[in-house]
Motif scaffolding. Structure first.
Motif, PDB file in Angstrom:
ATOM      1  N   ALA A   1       8.516  23.330  10.047  1.00  0.00           N
ATOM      2  CA  ALA A   1       7.919  22.291   9.220  1.00  0.00           C
ATOM      3  C   ALA A   1       7.147  21.298  10.083  1.00  0.00           C
ATOM      4  CB  ALA A   1       9.002  21.567   8.428  1.00  0.00           C
ATOM      5  N   ASP A   2       6.057  20.805   9.546  1.00  0.00           N
ATOM      6  CA  ASP A   2       5.265  19.755  10.183  1.00  0.00           C
ATOM      7  C   ASP A   2       5.175  18.606   9.184  1.00  0.00           C
ATOM      8  OD1 ASP A   2       4.535  21.258  12.540  1.00  0.00           O
ATOM      9  OD2 ASP A   2       3.181  22.396  11.251  1.00  0.00           O
ATOM     10  N   LEU A   3       5.345  17.378   9.670  1.00  0.00           N
ATOM     11  CA  LEU A   3       5.287  16.207   8.800  1.00  0.00           C
ATOM     12  C   LEU A   3       3.944  15.509   8.975  1.00  0.00           C
ATOM     13  CD1 LEU A   3       7.217  14.813   6.812  1.00  0.00           C
ATOM     14  CD2 LEU A   3       7.821  13.245   8.650  1.00  0.00           C
ATOM     15  N   LEU A   4       3.240  15.291   7.856  1.00  0.00           N
ATOM     16  CA  LEU A   4       1.951  14.600   7.849  1.00  0.00           C
ATOM     17  C   LEU A   4       2.122  13.326   7.043  1.00  0.00           C
ATOM     18  CD1 LEU A   4      -0.077  17.763   6.795  1.00  0.00           C
ATOM     19  CD2 LEU A   4       0.265  16.941   9.127  1.00  0.00           C
ATOM     20  N   GLU A   5       1.550  12.216   7.503  1.00  0.00           N
ATOM     21  CA  GLU A   5       1.673  10.949   6.786  1.00  0.00           C
ATOM     22  C   GLU A   5       0.302  10.317   6.608  1.00  0.00           C
ATOM     23  OE1 GLU A   5       4.795   8.272   8.125  1.00  0.00           O
ATOM     24  OE2 GLU A   5       5.709   9.920   9.222  1.00  0.00           O
ATOM     25  N   PHE A   6       0.091   9.727   5.417  1.00  0.00           N
ATOM     26  CA  PHE A   6      -1.184   9.113   5.075  1.00  0.00           C
ATOM     27  C   PHE A   6      -0.946   7.814   4.324  1.00  0.00           C
ATOM     28  CE2 PHE A   6      -1.599  13.686   5.054  1.00  0.00           C
ATOM     29  CZ  PHE A   6      -2.747  13.928   5.779  1.00  0.00           C
ATOM     30  N   GLU A   7      -1.867   6.872   4.448  1.00  0.00           N
ATOM     31  CA  GLU A   7      -1.885   5.694   3.590  1.00  0.00           C
ATOM     32  C   GLU A   7      -2.844   5.980   2.451  1.00  0.00           C
ATOM     33  OE1 GLU A   7      -3.072   2.370   6.010  1.00  0.00           O
ATOM     34  OE2 GLU A   7      -1.002   1.999   6.625  1.00  0.00           O
ATOM     35  N   VAL A   8      -2.508   5.505   1.257  1.00  0.00           N
ATOM     36  CA  VAL A   8      -3.388   5.642   0.107  1.00  0.00           C
ATOM     37  C   VAL A   8      -4.426   4.525   0.177  1.00  0.00           C
ATOM     38  CG1 VAL A   8      -3.538   5.630  -2.399  1.00  0.00           C
ATOM     39  CG2 VAL A   8      -1.591   6.717  -1.274  1.00  0.00           C
ATOM     40  N   VAL A   9      -5.673   4.878   0.207  1.00  0.00           N
ATOM     41  CA  VAL A   9      -6.755   3.894   0.285  1.00  0.00           C
ATOM     42  C   VAL A   9      -7.082   3.404  -1.115  1.00  0.00           C
ATOM     43  CG1 VAL A   9      -9.154   3.503   0.977  1.00  0.00           C
ATOM     44  CG2 VAL A   9      -7.689   5.021   2.334  1.00  0.00           C
ATOM     45  N   GLU A  10      -6.921   2.141  -1.338  1.00  0.00           N
ATOM     46  CA  GLU A  10      -7.280   1.535  -2.623  1.00  0.00           C
ATOM     47  C   GLU A  10      -8.775   1.221  -2.570  1.00  0.00           C
ATOM     48  OE1 GLU A  10      -5.192   1.354  -5.101  1.00  0.00           O
ATOM     49  OE2 GLU A  10      -3.459   1.980  -3.908  1.00  0.00           O
ATOM     50  N   LEU A  11      -9.567   1.933  -3.327  1.00  0.00           N
ATOM     51  CA  LEU A  11     -11.017   1.764  -3.310  1.00  0.00           C
ATOM     52  C   LEU A  11     -11.424   0.667  -4.291  1.00  0.00           C
ATOM     53  CD1 LEU A  11     -11.991   5.531  -3.270  1.00  0.00           C
ATOM     54  CD2 LEU A  11     -11.854   3.965  -1.314  1.00  0.00           C
ATOM     55  N   ALA A  12     -12.258  -0.232  -3.818  1.00  0.00           N
ATOM     56  CA  ALA A  12     -12.744  -1.311  -4.686  1.00  0.00           C
ATOM     57  C   ALA A  12     -13.724  -0.762  -5.709  1.00  0.00           C
ATOM     58  CB  ALA A  12     -13.437  -2.386  -3.830  1.00  0.00           C
ATOM     59  N   ASP A  13     -13.774  -1.403  -6.866  1.00  0.00           N
ATOM     60  CA  ASP A  13     -14.715  -0.988  -7.919  1.00  0.00           C
ATOM     61  C   ASP A  13     -16.136  -1.331  -7.553  1.00  0.00           C
ATOM     62  OD1 ASP A  13     -12.780   0.099  -9.550  1.00  0.00           O
ATOM     63  OD2 ASP A  13     -12.317  -1.831 -10.450  1.00  0.00           O
TER      64      ASP A  13
ATOM     65  N   MET B   1       0.846  -1.181   0.000  1.00  0.00           N
ATOM     66  CA  MET B   1       0.000   0.000   0.000  1.00  0.00           C
ATOM     67  C   MET B   1       0.886   1.237   0.000  1.00  0.00           C
ATOM     68  SD  MET B   1      -2.784   1.248   2.849  1.00  0.00           S
ATOM     69  CE  MET B   1      -3.712  -0.233   2.637  1.00  0.00           C
ATOM     70  N   SER B   2       0.672   2.134  -0.922  1.00  0.00           N
ATOM     71  CA  SER B   2       1.448   3.374  -1.003  1.00  0.00           C
ATOM     72  C   SER B   2       1.148   4.282   0.182  1.00  0.00           C
ATOM     73  CB  SER B   2       1.101   4.134  -2.281  1.00  0.00           C
ATOM     74  OG  SER B   2       1.567   3.467  -3.411  1.00  0.00           O
ATOM     75  N   ILE B   3       2.139   5.101   0.501  1.00  0.00           N
ATOM     76  CA  ILE B   3       1.919   6.129   1.523  1.00  0.00           C
ATOM     77  C   ILE B   3       2.258   7.489   0.928  1.00  0.00           C
ATOM     78  CG2 ILE B   3       2.452   4.555   3.429  1.00  0.00           C
ATOM     79  CD1 ILE B   3       4.998   6.439   3.822  1.00  0.00           C
TER      80      ILE B   3
END
Length: 98
Positions: free
Chosen positions: A86-98, A1-3
């Motif tokens: 600076a502030d660091l923000l991190e997220f996971e990319v949600v893979e949405l189902a079709d 999963m990409s971040i």
């Protein structure tokens, strides 16, 4: 999963063009890092006064390896920093189902 990692930079008024030219000079500096998927520099327009440095990585480990192992020359310059914080923000990319 990409971040996605976003570095929110506080840039003093009138210093945005200097920040942009420094990023332009190093635009492809991270391209060969394992797991690096993309980069964008976002300029504030409305509702925000910080610049956002948006990077996408294949895994958190790829980002952490780049962060922990980048050459000291990356931030060891005779130039004074443009950003004042600076502030660091991190997220996971949600893979949405079709």
């Amino acid at each position: 999963m990409s971040i996605v990692v976003i570095n929110a930079l506080k840039v003093p008024e009138g210093s945005g063009s200097e920040l942009e030219s420094r990023f332009a000079a190093r635009k492809h500096a991270v391209d060969s890092a394992p797991g690096f998927e993309g980069f964008q520099l976002l300029r504030p327009v409305a509702g925000e006064d910080r610049y956002f440095v948006y990077t996408q990585w294949a895994t958190r480990e790829d980002f952490e390896n780049w962060r922990d192992n980048r050459a000291p020359r990356d931030h060891n310059s005779s130039q004074q920093p443009v950003a004042s914080g600076a502030d660091l923000l991190e997220f996971e990319v949600v893979e949405l189902a079709d």
